[in-house]
Scaffold this motif. Structure first.
Motif, PDB file in Angstrom:
ATOM      1  N   TRP A   1       0.873  -1.203   0.117  1.00  0.00           N
ATOM      2  CA  TRP A   1      -0.056  -0.097   0.052  1.00  0.00           C
ATOM      3  C   TRP A   1       0.762   1.144   0.010  1.00  0.00           C
ATOM      4  CZ3 TRP A   1      -5.129  -0.945  -0.591  1.00  0.00           C
ATOM      5  CH2 TRP A   1      -5.472  -2.323  -0.164  1.00  0.00           C
ATOM      6  N   ILE A   2       0.377   2.478  -0.793  1.00  0.00           N
ATOM      7  CA  ILE A   2       1.343   3.294  -1.013  1.00  0.00           C
ATOM      8  C   ILE A   2       0.399   4.582  -0.975  1.00  0.00           C
ATOM      9  CG2 ILE A   2       3.299   2.262  -1.968  1.00  0.00           C
ATOM     10  CD1 ILE A   2       1.836   3.108  -4.749  1.00  0.00           C
ATOM     11  N   HIS A   3       1.286   5.912  -0.626  1.00  0.00           N
ATOM     12  CA  HIS A   3       0.830   7.069  -0.704  1.00  0.00           C
ATOM     13  C   HIS A   3       1.537   7.738  -2.062  1.00  0.00           C
ATOM     14  CE1 HIS A   3      -0.132   8.147   3.565  1.00  0.00           C
ATOM     15  NE2 HIS A   3      -1.322   7.906   2.764  1.00  0.00           N
ATOM     16  N   ILE A   4       0.678   8.315  -3.058  1.00  0.00           N
ATOM     17  CA  ILE A   4       1.049   8.747  -4.521  1.00  0.00           C
ATOM     18  C   ILE A   4       0.894  10.319  -4.533  1.00  0.00           C
ATOM     19  CG2 ILE A   4       0.833   8.579  -6.877  1.00  0.00           C
ATOM     20  CD1 ILE A   4      -0.459   5.743  -6.353  1.00  0.00           C
ATOM     21  N   ILE A   5       1.800  10.941  -4.906  1.00  0.00           N
ATOM     22  CA  ILE A   5       1.684  12.307  -5.161  1.00  0.00           C
ATOM     23  C   ILE A   5       0.332  12.678  -5.816  1.00  0.00           C
ATOM     24  CG2 ILE A   5       2.285  14.319  -6.515  1.00  0.00           C
ATOM     25  CD1 ILE A   5       5.365  13.510  -6.137  1.00  0.00           C
ATOM     26  N   ASN A   6      -0.371  13.553  -4.987  1.00  0.00           N
ATOM     27  CA  ASN A   6      -1.835  14.048  -5.694  1.00  0.00           C
ATOM     28  C   ASN A   6      -1.694  15.583  -5.974  1.00  0.00           C
ATOM     29  OD1 ASN A   6      -4.394  14.737  -5.990  1.00  0.00           O
ATOM     30  ND2 ASN A   6      -5.115  14.313  -4.051  1.00  0.00           N
ATOM     31  N   PRO A   7      -1.706  15.748  -7.326  1.00  0.00           N
ATOM     32  CA  PRO A   7      -1.302  17.184  -7.738  1.00  0.00           C
ATOM     33  C   PRO A   7      -2.454  18.007  -7.487  1.00  0.00           C
ATOM     34  CG  PRO A   7      -1.481  15.742  -9.629  1.00  0.00           C
ATOM     35  CD  PRO A   7      -1.379  14.807  -8.390  1.00  0.00           C
ATOM     36  N   ASN A   8      -3.668  17.536  -7.342  1.00  0.00           N
ATOM     37  CA  ASN A   8      -5.038  18.299  -7.196  1.00  0.00           C
ATOM     38  C   ASN A   8      -5.231  18.420  -5.579  1.00  0.00           C
ATOM     39  OD1 ASN A   8      -5.947  17.918  -9.494  1.00  0.00           O
ATOM     40  ND2 ASN A   8      -6.942  16.166  -9.305  1.00  0.00           N
TER      41      ASN A   8
ATOM     42  N   GLY B   1      -3.019   4.101  -2.618  1.00  0.00           N
ATOM     43  CA  GLY B   1      -3.292   3.031  -3.504  1.00  0.00           C
ATOM     44  C   GLY B   1      -2.617   1.663  -3.229  1.00  0.00           C
ATOM     45  N   GLN B   2      -3.044   0.787  -4.101  1.00  0.00           N
ATOM     46  CA  GLN B   2      -2.400  -0.494  -3.662  1.00  0.00           C
ATOM     47  C   GLN B   2      -1.460  -0.988  -4.823  1.00  0.00           C
ATOM     48  OE1 GLN B   2      -4.401  -4.183  -2.809  1.00  0.00           O
ATOM     49  NE2 GLN B   2      -2.919  -5.046  -1.683  1.00  0.00           N
ATOM     50  N   ILE B   3       0.032  -1.521  -4.949  1.00  0.00           N
ATOM     51  CA  ILE B   3       0.460  -1.944  -6.097  1.00  0.00           C
ATOM     52  C   ILE B   3       0.005  -3.124  -6.651  1.00  0.00           C
ATOM     53  CG2 ILE B   3       2.740  -2.304  -7.149  1.00  0.00           C
ATOM     54  CD1 ILE B   3       3.995  -0.551  -5.125  1.00  0.00           C
TER      55      ILE B   3
ATOM     56  N   ALA C   1      -0.965   1.083  -9.910  1.00  0.00           N
ATOM     57  CA  ALA C   1      -1.914   1.042  -8.427  1.00  0.00           C
ATOM     58  C   ALA C   1      -3.376   1.215  -8.819  1.00  0.00           C
ATOM     59  CB  ALA C   1      -1.225   2.038  -7.535  1.00  0.00           C
ATOM     60  N   CYS C   2      -4.199   0.548  -7.687  1.00  0.00           N
ATOM     61  CA  CYS C   2      -5.539   0.715  -7.826  1.00  0.00           C
ATOM     62  C   CYS C   2      -5.617   1.948  -6.669  1.00  0.00           C
ATOM     63  CB  CYS C   2      -6.205  -0.841  -7.344  1.00  0.00           C
ATOM     64  SG  CYS C   2      -7.817  -0.475  -6.896  1.00  0.00           S
TER      65      CYS C   2
ATOM     66  N   ASP D   1       8.744   8.072  -9.065  1.00  0.00           N
ATOM     67  CA  ASP D   1       9.083   8.993  -8.593  1.00  0.00           C
ATOM     68  C   ASP D   1       7.965   9.827  -7.984  1.00  0.00           C
ATOM     69  OD1 ASP D   1      11.809   8.994  -8.955  1.00  0.00           O
ATOM     70  OD2 ASP D   1      11.700  10.132 -10.646  1.00  0.00           O
ATOM     71  N   GLU D   2       6.682   9.351  -8.329  1.00  0.00           N
ATOM     72  CA  GLU D   2       5.344   9.735  -7.967  1.00  0.00           C
ATOM     73  C   GLU D   2       4.989   9.138  -6.586  1.00  0.00           C
ATOM     74  OE1 GLU D   2       2.202  10.325 -10.614  1.00  0.00           O
ATOM     75  OE2 GLU D   2       3.641   9.347 -12.276  1.00  0.00           O
ATOM     76  N   VAL D   3       5.782   7.992  -6.062  1.00  0.00           N
ATOM     77  CA  VAL D   3       5.686   7.426  -4.995  1.00  0.00           C
ATOM     78  C   VAL D   3       6.302   7.887  -3.748  1.00  0.00           C
ATOM     79  CG1 VAL D   3       5.725   5.156  -3.895  1.00  0.00           C
ATOM     80  CG2 VAL D   3       5.209   5.191  -6.296  1.00  0.00           C
ATOM     81  N   LEU D   4       5.441   8.326  -2.614  1.00  0.00           N
ATOM     82  CA  LEU D   4       5.809   9.048  -1.582  1.00  0.00           C
ATOM     83  C   LEU D   4       6.198   8.275  -0.519  1.00  0.00           C
ATOM     84  CD1 LEU D   4       3.124  11.805  -1.653  1.00  0.00           C
ATOM     85  CD2 LEU D   4       5.434  12.310  -2.117  1.00  0.00           C
TER      86      LEU D   4
END
Length: 410
Positions: free
Chosen positions: A207-214, A222-224, A239-240, A273-276
């Motif tokens: 499970w991950i945090h991804i950059i959210n530009p919004n 998300g989940q890989i 990721a879902c 690189d979008e994965v935080l």
């Protein structure tokens, strides 16, 4: 689909045909929630539509495995046109052939082998071949030399060994790249077992945090599902997405748990690189009982999930089976739980965006849309609507652990 083997003590040519169980399409769990023809048309016309699980990216070893199985599927009995491999699809019924399970110490059938392939249990090509050898040797050991099953096993085993030698002689670079590699084109994706990024190791299922530009303050949860390297050496993950309540469009009276997220049908590609960082999502039935062992909640935020969300229909469905939501590769795995001394009572809270409901809102108003922003990110903000309670939706009831369950509306 036919059973094997035929008992030594009851040699018979009788075979029982089984109806193949229907398989749910990879994306149907997320797309088929209340959508008729009209909803499908609406879905297809949506330029942001990206639904359905990502295609599998096979490793060179997995392509070898599938090529061997493909070779075996071509062999037919010349007398009746029967596929010889069909005999080995499933193990015999224990009630019908108890003696088989008494005599055969390590029973295995093709459906078990396929499941192992799907879940990536085979780490080497030889491991797969060993299970195939075991399957054929079991059949030869249990059945009479002049039986159809014995004859099928001999022919298939010989063909398997020939096909295995051919595959072993091929170079990885000649067959890498999933569908592209199989067609002989230049491979575009090299699947990776793990990805090292910013001091962390990421694998399918994490499970991950991804950059959210919004909204940078609310990273995408998300989940890989896939990890790979492209032909330029760039590393990617698929990721879902899981939405936060405020990113959904929902009924004004709908309530949510604190730290709740909902599973969507959005499976998106992201550059590494979008994965935080890592996070964790728990199914609500376990969330009330404890927390994952070894997970520091201060460094790795933990969320709870109860429902799927269909953003086309603005509809929530309670998840019945958590395993149906996660990648095939990790369905056989589980995590240890640091159990609470006493099971917690989970309370639901009013919608965090209830204030967005217009003062003059009426039950017959059209369903509002979420406010969208950058394409590869969740909505900037969701919306709230007013609706009458359906007849088949009861008032919130006290659940098994004191949880108040709210009925699903539009």
């Amino acid at each position: 689909m036919l059973h094997f083997p035929i008992s030594k003590r009851r040699i018979s040519t009788r075979r029982r045909t089984l109806t193949k169980a229907s398989k749910r399409d990879a994306g149907s769990a997320d797309e088929g929630q209340g959508g008729g023809e009209g909803s499908r048309q609406k879905d297809l016309s949506d330029p942001r539509r990206k639904r359905g699980r990502p295609p599998r990216v096979d490793t060179p070893m997995e392509i070898r495995v599938k090529n061997v199985l493909k070779a075996l599927r071509k062999l037919k009995d010349e007398s009746d046109g029967r596929l010889r491999i069909s005999t080995f699809e499933k193990l015999p019924e224990k009630k019908e052939f108890p003696e088989y399970f008494q005599e055969i110490k390590d029973p295995i059938a093709l459906d078990i082998i396929r499941k192992n392939v799907k879940r990536r249990e085979y780490k080497t090509f030889d491991h797969f071949i060993a299970d195939m050898e075991l399957m054929f040797e079991n059949a030869k050991s249990f059945n009479e030399d002049d039986s159809d099953v014995y004859g099928d096993a001999v022919i298939l085993q010989e063909e398997m060994r020939k096909a295995a030698e051919v595959e072993k002689a091929r170079r990885d670079e000649d067959i890498t790249g999933g569908e592209e590699g199989e067609r002989g084109n230049k491979p575009t994706r090299l699947p990776l077992e793990k990805v090292e990024h910013r001091g962390e190791t990421y694998r399918v299922g994490d499970w991950i945090h991804i950059i959210n530009p919004n909204d940078p303050n609310k990273p995408t949860v998300g989940q890989i599902f896939r990890t790979w390297k492209d032909h330029e050496g760039q590393i990617w993950i698929n990721a879902c997405w899981y939405y936060r309540p405020e990113q959904t469009v929902h009924w004004a009276e709908k309530k949510f748990y604190a730290d709740e997220v909902v599973k969507t049908g959005q499976y998106r590609d992201h550059h590494i690189d979008e994965v935080l960082s890592k996070c964790f999502v728990m199914f609500f039935t376990r969330y009330s009982r404890g927390r994952p062992k070894g997970v520091d909640e201060k460094k790795c935020p933990i969320y709870v999930c109860e429902s799927r969300y269909n953003e086309i229909e603005k509809h929530f469905n309670k998840i019945k089976t958590w395993k149906s939501c996660i990648p095939d590769e990790v369905r056989g795995q589980d995590y240890e739980l640091d159990a609470f001394e006493k099971q917690q009572v989970l309370k639901k809270l009013p919608s965090p965006i209830l204030h967005l409901l217009p003062e003059n809102a009426e039950e017959g108003d059209p369903l509002p849309d979420a406010k969208m922003g950058v394409e590869n990110a969740p909505p900037i903000i969701g919306a709230v609507f007013k609706r009458a309670r359906r007849d088949n939706v009861s008032l919130p009831l006290l659940g098994f652990c004191g949880v108040r369950f709210c009925g699903s509306l539009v």
